[in-house]
Design an enzyme around this catalytic site. Structure first.
Site, PDB file in Angstrom:
ATOM      1  N   TYR A  41     106.756  82.162 -65.347  1.00  0.00           N
ATOM      2  CA  TYR A  41     108.260  81.804 -65.297  1.00  0.00           C
ATOM      3  C   TYR A  41     109.120  82.800 -64.420  1.00  0.00           C
ATOM      4  O   TYR A  41     110.321  82.609 -64.287  1.00  0.00           O
ATOM      5  CB  TYR A  41     108.941  81.896 -66.783  1.00  0.00           C
ATOM      6  CG  TYR A  41     107.968  81.420 -67.690  1.00  0.00           C
ATOM      7  CD1 TYR A  41     107.755  79.951 -67.673  1.00  0.00           C
ATOM      8  CD2 TYR A  41     107.467  81.981 -68.763  1.00  0.00           C
ATOM      9  CE1 TYR A  41     107.142  79.190 -68.494  1.00  0.00           C
ATOM     10  CE2 TYR A  41     106.705  81.385 -69.629  1.00  0.00           C
ATOM     11  CZ  TYR A  41     106.412  80.015 -69.566  1.00  0.00           C
ATOM     12  OH  TYR A  41     105.560  79.351 -70.358  1.00  0.00           O
ATOM     13  N   ILE A  42     108.744  83.296 -63.284  1.00  0.00           N
ATOM     14  CA  ILE A  42     109.407  84.266 -62.382  1.00  0.00           C
ATOM     15  C   ILE A  42     109.948  83.024 -61.153  1.00  0.00           C
ATOM     16  O   ILE A  42     110.928  83.309 -60.571  1.00  0.00           O
ATOM     17  CB  ILE A  42     108.492  85.062 -61.651  1.00  0.00           C
ATOM     18  CG1 ILE A  42     109.337  86.291 -61.160  1.00  0.00           C
ATOM     19  CG2 ILE A  42     107.522  84.631 -60.495  1.00  0.00           C
ATOM     20  CD1 ILE A  42     108.550  87.574 -60.806  1.00  0.00           C
ATOM     21  N   GLU A  95     115.662  82.782 -65.562  1.00  0.00           N
ATOM     22  CA  GLU A  95     115.207  83.659 -64.807  1.00  0.00           C
ATOM     23  C   GLU A  95     116.106  83.984 -63.494  1.00  0.00           C
ATOM     24  O   GLU A  95     116.098  85.092 -62.926  1.00  0.00           O
ATOM     25  CB  GLU A  95     113.696  83.265 -64.301  1.00  0.00           C
ATOM     26  CG  GLU A  95     112.742  83.551 -65.484  1.00  0.00           C
ATOM     27  CD  GLU A  95     112.777  82.620 -66.586  1.00  0.00           C
ATOM     28  OE1 GLU A  95     112.351  82.701 -67.803  1.00  0.00           O
ATOM     29  OE2 GLU A  95     113.456  81.637 -66.422  1.00  0.00           O
ATOM     30  N   PHE A 119     106.929  86.254 -68.744  1.00  0.00           N
ATOM     31  CA  PHE A 119     105.762  85.983 -68.197  1.00  0.00           C
ATOM     32  C   PHE A 119     105.943  85.709 -66.576  1.00  0.00           C
ATOM     33  O   PHE A 119     106.607  85.000 -66.326  1.00  0.00           O
ATOM     34  CB  PHE A 119     105.099  84.909 -68.856  1.00  0.00           C
ATOM     35  CG  PHE A 119     104.497  85.108 -70.353  1.00  0.00           C
ATOM     36  CD1 PHE A 119     103.308  85.698 -70.357  1.00  0.00           C
ATOM     37  CD2 PHE A 119     105.343  84.893 -71.294  1.00  0.00           C
ATOM     38  CE1 PHE A 119     102.803  85.864 -71.666  1.00  0.00           C
ATOM     39  CE2 PHE A 119     104.904  85.226 -72.485  1.00  0.00           C
ATOM     40  CZ  PHE A 119     103.773  85.629 -72.960  1.00  0.00           C
ATOM     41  N   ALA A 120     104.753  86.030 -66.017  1.00  0.00           N
ATOM     42  CA  ALA A 120     104.925  85.863 -64.467  1.00  0.00           C
ATOM     43  C   ALA A 120     104.889  84.489 -64.168  1.00  0.00           C
ATOM     44  O   ALA A 120     105.420  84.078 -62.997  1.00  0.00           O
ATOM     45  CB  ALA A 120     103.772  86.468 -63.729  1.00  0.00           C
ATOM     46  N   PRO A 146     111.798  80.201 -60.891  1.00  0.00           N
ATOM     47  CA  PRO A 146     113.374  80.126 -60.949  1.00  0.00           C
ATOM     48  C   PRO A 146     114.006  81.292 -60.360  1.00  0.00           C
ATOM     49  O   PRO A 146     115.162  81.051 -59.760  1.00  0.00           O
ATOM     50  CB  PRO A 146     113.621  79.773 -62.334  1.00  0.00           C
ATOM     51  CG  PRO A 146     112.233  79.346 -63.005  1.00  0.00           C
ATOM     52  CD  PRO A 146     111.201  80.217 -62.548  1.00  0.00           C
ATOM     53  N   HIS A 196     100.658  80.613 -69.082  1.00  0.00           N
ATOM     54  CA  HIS A 196     100.897  82.272 -69.472  1.00  0.00           C
ATOM     55  C   HIS A 196      99.670  82.915 -68.884  1.00  0.00           C
ATOM     56  O   HIS A 196      99.348  83.926 -69.449  1.00  0.00           O
ATOM     57  CB  HIS A 196     100.962  82.135 -70.899  1.00  0.00           C
ATOM     58  CG  HIS A 196     102.028  81.766 -71.775  1.00  0.00           C
ATOM     59  ND1 HIS A 196     102.078  80.297 -72.096  1.00  0.00           N
ATOM     60  CD2 HIS A 196     103.136  82.079 -72.095  1.00  0.00           C
ATOM     61  CE1 HIS A 196     103.428  80.071 -72.559  1.00  0.00           C
ATOM     62  NE2 HIS A 196     104.053  81.234 -72.521  1.00  0.00           N
ATOM     63  N   GLU A 211     114.689  88.651 -71.561  1.00  0.00           N
ATOM     64  CA  GLU A 211     114.667  88.000 -72.762  1.00  0.00           C
ATOM     65  C   GLU A 211     113.902  88.720 -73.655  1.00  0.00           C
ATOM     66  O   GLU A 211     112.664  89.073 -73.656  1.00  0.00           O
ATOM     67  CB  GLU A 211     113.985  86.529 -72.537  1.00  0.00           C
ATOM     68  CG  GLU A 211     114.591  85.608 -71.316  1.00  0.00           C
ATOM     69  CD  GLU A 211     113.448  84.855 -70.740  1.00  0.00           C
ATOM     70  OE1 GLU A 211     112.631  84.463 -71.398  1.00  0.00           O
ATOM     71  OE2 GLU A 211     114.109  84.288 -69.576  1.00  0.00           O
TER      72      GLU A 211
END
Length: 343
Positions: free
Chosen positions: A92-93, A66, A89-90, A95, A135, A35
């Site tokens: 959002y990992i 993701e 950002f980690a 998914p 975040h 992104e």
């Protein structure tokens, strides 16, 4: 291991960008995706200028998905490419976990070596920037539990470039977490004081061109006799600063990679000092510090003089207004050092 003799001062962001540039120039199979990584150059500017240099087919923006980003990267790796997907950002990992755990980590095993998944997933992680619960997370322990994944966390520009190149060249999937609190300068935990730039730190001297820092090899940041301190990422700098301020003759070890783990360096140090303190920012329960504690106990039981200390984040979501109470800073690390060194 380097093919150049010159070096220059870099921030961690610049070192990561340089590593990507070096690998894209050397290997046309390396592609970058995520992104805002293309025209915009990433939210932290780690991919700035790369799309202009290498084109939109090798550095391209993706939808906000993701699961899709990681899934496409797995397919690219099986096809013969070396994708470097960025998760912005980690936090959002998650998914993409199914693709990482069920597909990327198992592809080589499942196919009896016929296919590999040589992807390197870059992602900023950790707190200290007032990012709040969405975040600031440190989910590294989740990935160390998965057989087939490697987990890498640099603490300085020199290692960031060398480790990232090694990760991209590795034939296994690598999770490359970047401590965003130290992107532009080391952090001692003194949040109320001006931040020193990387240019004043010796580890900002980064060789030009291609070089690697091998995965699975820790670094002794500071030699000592009183206690072994195990840390990674931002906490290397924080723990180191506290030991110096308190005058503790600590041996500070930067793990660099959690999987594979350099247990030999840890074992040698703890057998020498007889004491061990583990520091990480992630939540305590099930954190990687628990695995480290078990391994130290297993390998150094007869040499340990006092119980192992762990200084970690709390078992809560990362708070915004109480960030510095949650962050393992000078007070809690100092108290742990007092306990472990009192005898």
């Amino acid at each position: 291991m380097t093919d150049q003799g010159t070096s220059r001062r870099m921030t961690m962001i610049e070192a990561i960008n340089d590593a990507l540039d070096v690998m894209m120039e050397r290997d046309p199979a390396v592609v970058i995706m995520g992104e805002d990584v293309g025209y915009f150059g990433g939210v932290f500017r780690a991919t700035a200028g790369l799309q202009k240099k290498y084109g939109k087919t090798r550095v391209f923006d993706t939808p906000i998905s993701e699961c899709g980003i990681i899934g496409v990267a797995v397919g690219m790796g099986a096809y013969g490419l070396r994708p470097v997907p960025e998760i912005q950002f980690a936090d959002y990992i998650y998914p993409g976990l199914d693709q990482l755990v069920s597909e990327a980590a198992r592809l080589r095993y499942r196919s009896a070596g016929e296919f590999i998944a040589p992807l390197t997933v870059r992602s900023p992680f950790g707190g200290g920037i007032f990012g709040g619960q969405t975040h600031s997370q440190s989910p590294e322990a989740l990935f160390t539990h998965v057989a087939g994944l490697k987990t890498v966390i640099p603490s300085n520009p020199h290692d960031a470039k060398g480790l990232l190149i090694a990760a991209i060249e590795d034939n296994d999937p690598v999770i490359f977490f970047e401590p965003k609190r130290i992107y532009n300068g080391p952090f001692t935990g003194a949040y109320d004081k001006p931040v020193e730039p990387w240019s004043k730190h010796p580890d900002s001297e980064v060789p030009e061109g291609h070089y690697t820092v091998p995965l699975g090899k820790a670094r002794v940041v500071r030699e000592g006799e009183a206690v072994t301190v195990l840390a990674y990422g931002t906490m290397v700098h924080v723990a180191h600063a506290v030991c110096i301020d308190k005058g503790v003759d600590a041996e500070v070890i930067d793990l660099r990679t959690l999987v594979p783990l350099d247990i030999a360096t840890i074992r040698e140090s703890v057998r020498k000092t007889g004491r061990c303190m583990i520091v990480h920012e992630a939540t305590r329960t099930g954190g990687f510090g628990a695995e480290l504690s078990a391994l130290v106990q297993e390998h150094c039981f007869y040499e340990l003089e006092v119980p192992i200390e762990r200084v970690t984040g709390f078992d809560t979501p990362y708070p915004h207004s109480l960030e510095w109470a949650y962050f393992p800073g000078a007070v809690r690390i100092g108290e742990a050092l007092d306990r472990i060194c009192k005898d």
